[in-house]
Design a protein around this motif. Sequence first.
Motif, short mmCIF file in Angstrom:
data_model
loop_
_atom_site.label_atom_id
_atom_site.label_comp_id
_atom_site.label_asym_id
_atom_site.label_seq_id
_atom_site.Cartn_x
_atom_site.Cartn_y
_atom_site.Cartn_z
N GLU A 1 0.82 -1.21 0.00
CA GLU A 1 0.00 0.00 0.00
C GLU A 1 0.85 1.26 0.00
O GLU A 1 0.59 2.21 -0.75
CB GLU A 1 -0.94 0.01 1.22
CG GLU A 1 -1.83 1.24 1.30
CD GLU A 1 -2.71 1.25 2.54
OE1 GLU A 1 -3.69 2.02 2.56
OE2 GLU A 1 -2.41 0.48 3.49
N HIS A 2 1.87 1.26 0.85
CA HIS A 2 2.70 2.46 0.95
C HIS A 2 3.49 2.69 -0.34
O HIS A 2 3.61 3.83 -0.81
CB HIS A 2 3.67 2.36 2.13
CG HIS A 2 4.52 3.59 2.29
ND1 HIS A 2 4.00 4.79 2.72
CD2 HIS A 2 5.83 3.81 2.02
CE1 HIS A 2 4.97 5.70 2.75
NE2 HIS A 2 6.08 5.13 2.32
N ASN B 1 1.03 4.03 -3.04
CA ASN B 1 0.61 5.40 -2.74
C ASN B 1 1.76 6.39 -2.92
O ASN B 1 1.57 7.52 -3.39
CB ASN B 1 0.06 5.49 -1.32
CG ASN B 1 -1.30 4.82 -1.17
OD1 ASN B 1 -2.01 4.63 -2.15
ND2 ASN B 1 -1.65 4.45 0.05
N SER B 2 2.95 5.97 -2.53
CA SER B 2 4.12 6.84 -2.64
C SER B 2 4.41 7.16 -4.10
O SER B 2 4.68 8.32 -4.46
CB SER B 2 5.35 6.19 -2.01
OG SER B 2 5.19 6.06 -0.61
N ASP C 1 2.35 7.15 -6.63
CA ASP C 1 1.32 8.05 -7.14
C ASP C 1 1.62 9.50 -6.75
O ASP C 1 1.46 10.43 -7.55
CB ASP C 1 -0.06 7.65 -6.63
CG ASP C 1 -0.62 6.42 -7.33
OD1 ASP C 1 -0.11 6.09 -8.43
OD2 ASP C 1 -1.55 5.80 -6.79
#
Length: 305
Positions: A93-94, A97-98, A100
Amino acid sequence: MRTMKLGRSALEVPVVAVGCMRMKSLEKKEAETFVQTALEEGANFFDHADIYGDGASEEIFSDAIHMNSTVREHIILQSKCGIRKGMFDFSKEHILNSVDGILKRLKTDYLDTLLLHRPDALVEPEEVAEAFDILESTGKVRHFGVSNQKPMQIQLLQKFVKQPIVANQLQLSITNSNMISNGINVNMENESAIDRDGSVLDFCRLNDITIQPWSPFQYGFFEGVFLGNEKFPELNQAIDEIAVNYEVSNTTIAIAWLLRHPAKMQPVIGTMNVNRLKDCIKASKVLLTREEWYSIYRAAGNILP
């Protein structure tokens, strides 16, 4: 500028990378001048990280270079993720998201290279593999690497990740050269013989992973630069004498020392000074002799058995 292949990829990159960690310190016009100078000198590989200036450095860069599709075709962008306040995070997830966030700040659809910034003790390689697969299949990232990792950590990751690890960003300079020294002082009973990184230099060479030295002018852990520093009189004398012979600056020689190593490293320079940037780039045209390389190595206080 002279170029090289990045790891096992087909990506052709300059032998000197432009680090953008300190770009937040520049005013708009200064940033534009700096980026334009880098491009004019053939230094079109820019190294970022999502934590640099809390993302501001990436935003300033994209504005300074006037990012658009035409500009993007002529530059190479690398960024890093995985550092959070008080922790490291390689969760799927991280990472997603990072990336993006990085793409949004850089105003681009893709990164040429994404590095995992610092080893996460809680890393689950299966999650990293899933994240990399998604980023590759969606075209958001083309190549992958790591930063500050030793061989066993890379091997563990590579067991699950199908993409080749093309780069490993590590602290290395004339005064911080244990990864070189421990290979010279094999079986010796001295400080230089201590292997603190699992022979990462040889591992990367064996596996065609490009080492990207960070802080190439620093001694200690961000304690200061060794060039012109009274703490290193013999080293500076040796560098200055060689610099005179090549009619270049001491800055050029410090980078040329790294480039002389047959591991084919790609130093990441962090200066935001245009003149020093040019001096760093000149190193790609300087080939130190074996005698000169070792004289600098010894002048830094490194011993030969």
